[in-house]
Write an enzyme that holds these catalytic residues in place. Structure first.
Site, PDB file in Angstrom:
ATOM      1  N   ARG A 173       0.801  -1.222   0.000  1.00  0.00           N
ATOM      2  CA  ARG A 173       0.000   0.000   0.000  1.00  0.00           C
ATOM      3  C   ARG A 173       0.840   1.282   0.000  1.00  0.00           C
ATOM      4  NH1 ARG A 173      -5.214  -0.098   2.063  1.00  0.00           N
ATOM      5  NH2 ARG A 173      -4.664  -2.046   3.084  1.00  0.00           N
TER       6      ARG A 173
ATOM      7  N   ARG B 181     -12.840  -1.201  -2.077  1.00  0.00           N
ATOM      8  CA  ARG B 181     -12.451  -0.877  -0.696  1.00  0.00           C
ATOM      9  C   ARG B 181     -13.566  -0.222   0.124  1.00  0.00           C
ATOM     10  NH1 ARG B 181      -9.153   2.341   0.630  1.00  0.00           N
ATOM     11  NH2 ARG B 181      -8.443   1.266   2.497  1.00  0.00           N
TER      12      ARG B 181
ATOM     13  N   CYS C 238     -25.936  -3.258  -8.813  1.00  0.00           N
ATOM     14  CA  CYS C 238     -27.191  -3.510  -8.104  1.00  0.00           C
ATOM     15  C   CYS C 238     -26.935  -4.084  -6.710  1.00  0.00           C
ATOM     16  CB  CYS C 238     -28.068  -4.420  -8.940  1.00  0.00           C
ATOM     17  SG  CYS C 238     -28.401  -3.665 -10.532  1.00  0.00           S
ATOM     18  N   GLU C 239     -26.354  -3.262  -5.869  1.00  0.00           N
ATOM     19  CA  GLU C 239     -26.050  -3.592  -4.472  1.00  0.00           C
ATOM     20  C   GLU C 239     -26.082  -2.278  -3.708  1.00  0.00           C
ATOM     21  OE1 GLU C 239     -24.793  -6.560  -3.014  1.00  0.00           O
ATOM     22  OE2 GLU C 239     -24.640  -7.720  -4.867  1.00  0.00           O
TER      23      GLU C 239
END
Ligand SMILES: *Cc1c(COP(=O)(O)O)cnc(C)c1O
Length: 423
Positions: free
Chosen positions: A281, A317, A347-348
């Protein structure tokens, strides 16, 4: 530090306007800055100064060939967690002798591939894996260099999904069992015991947990390693302390590479080992952004939604960890601001980049940059809802290169077939 900034109200990646790239390659698109990648590598590497060390970039955080190549050219090694990542690292010109293989579920073909490639070492995560690597080594007539991944049972104080060094985690070998396992490893003829490994989690924003982990490993090393392993002929040359150094997404104040390195090096005095670091990261997170276009603004009675063309399929994330990513307009605007959720087409209800975020009132066609998207962005992207995955663009000064094409509709169905009975 990164090379993304506004100039006269327009966002630039190095010398190239982000708007120009987006118009030419379409949206959503990942944009990385080569100067930032290089800078992050150099600052991190130099922080360890003269301490013998090897930086092994964690491939899972960003696996694009061009990104891996950039690090390989800086002299970086790689931390891999699959045969696929080994393939990528080698294709990018990585040196097999600087590759460490981590992960709890290594399969036979992956172990064989790594052994034949001549990697630096396997970070072994269980007793059965230890026996298995020995067996695969025997079948190939090779000795596998190994270290044991010790679970020091410290709390990394990060999100539970990216905390890996506590007793209840699936990772590593319990510290009190590891001495026994080292003894066992020494009796296995196709293993060469060369290191000790420990990785406690990701996005750590203080040095405390690293220092605690190192102290526990150190206490153990002094007792077991110096007192026993070296006497038994094990040449422990490497101490791998994993990755995990956090970055600033919003107002976090993670330690600088210098503070981090300083704390670790202090805990190592007198050990006489080469340190291995597996940063992911911190190398790539703030070297990348995801640019997305505003499709619609929905103004409900209680809430506003900015619907954009990128979604959790492109950058998971926020949906997965509830994490914060800054969302900035590509063209600055001094007009009215609104408070809205920035949501994708998936679609969530978990499909969002930002919640209750203040931003300039956008209109369809405006571009937004989701910042800090260089790590665990594209690598976690999927085709959910059958969206082709976005392109990846690398900016170098006043030039940019599409280093991975946008997927096509044909890519979506590649390899799928309809059986005869249905034809
Ligand atoms: C994920 C991972 C890393 C990289 O972690 P960052 O937080 O991205 O630095 C390093 N080592 C291992 C074993 C990992 O699983």
């Amino acid at each position: 530090m990164n090379h993304f900034e506004y100039r006269n109200g327009e966002m630039f990646a190095e010398e190239v306007p982000v708007g120009k790239i987006s118009r030419e390659v379409g949206t959503p698109a990942y944009i990385y800055s080569l100067a930032t990648l290089r800078r992050h590598y150099r600052v991190f590497d130099q922080a360890f100064g003269k301490t013998p060390h090897l930086v092994c970039f964690s491939v899972k955080s960003n696996s694009n060939l061009a990104v891996l190549r950039a690090f390989a050219k800086e002299g970086s090694g790689f931390d891999i967690v699959s045969g696929g990542e080994l393939f990528r690292a080698l294709q990018a010109g990585g040196d097999a002798r600087k590759i460490v293989f981590s992960g709890v579920g290594k399969k036979r073909d992956e172990i064989e591939y790594a052994l034949k490639s001549g990697i630096l070492m396997f970070n072994v995560e269980s007793e059965q894996e230890l026996m298995f690597i020995d067996e695969v080594g025997r079948a190939l007539g090779k000795r596998a260099p190994i270290s044991l991944r010790i679970n020091p049972d410290v709390d990394a104080k990060t999100h539970p999904y990216i905390s890996t060094g506590m007793k209840k985690s699936k990772f590593g070998i319990e510290i009190k069992r590891s001495a026994e396992l080292y003894k066992q490893a020494l009796t296995l003829k196709n293993l060469e015991v060369i290191g000790v490994d420990c990785h406690i989690g990701s996005q750590l924003t203080s040095v405390g947990p690293f220092v605690d982990a190192l102290a526990r490993v150190r206490e153990y090393l002094d007792r077991v390693l110096v007192g026993y392993l070296r006497k038994e002929g094990a040449d422990i040359r490497y101490l791998d302390l994993g990755g995990g150094l956090g970055i600033r997404y919003k107002d976090e104040e993670p330690p600088s590479p210098e503070e981090y390195a300083g704390a670790l090096v202090k805990g190592l005095e007198g050990l006489n080992v080469t340190l291995i670091l597996e940063p992911g990261r911190v190398m790539v997170g703030n070297a990348g952004m995801l640019v997305t276009e505003v499709l619609y603004l929905k103004e409900h009675e209680e809430k506003k939604f900015v619907v954009v063309d990128g979604g959790m399929n492109d950058l998971i994330r926020p949906a997965l960890y509830g994490s914060y990513q800054a969302v900035l307009p590509v063209a600055e605007s001094k007009g009215e601001t609104i408070v809205a959720d920035v949501v994708g087409p998936i679609c969530e209800s978990g499909d969002f980049f930002a919640k209750d975020r203040e931003l300039p009132r956008p209109k369809p066609g405006d571009l937004l940059a989701v910042m800090s998207a260089g790590a665990y962005g594209f690598t976690m992207a999927s085709n959910y809802n059958s969206h082709p995955r976005p392109p990846e663009v690398l900016v170098d000064g006043d030039k940019y290169y599409v280093v991975r094409e946008r997927e096509s509709l044909d890519d979506l169905i590649r390899g799928e077939t309809i059986p005869p009975a249905l034809q």
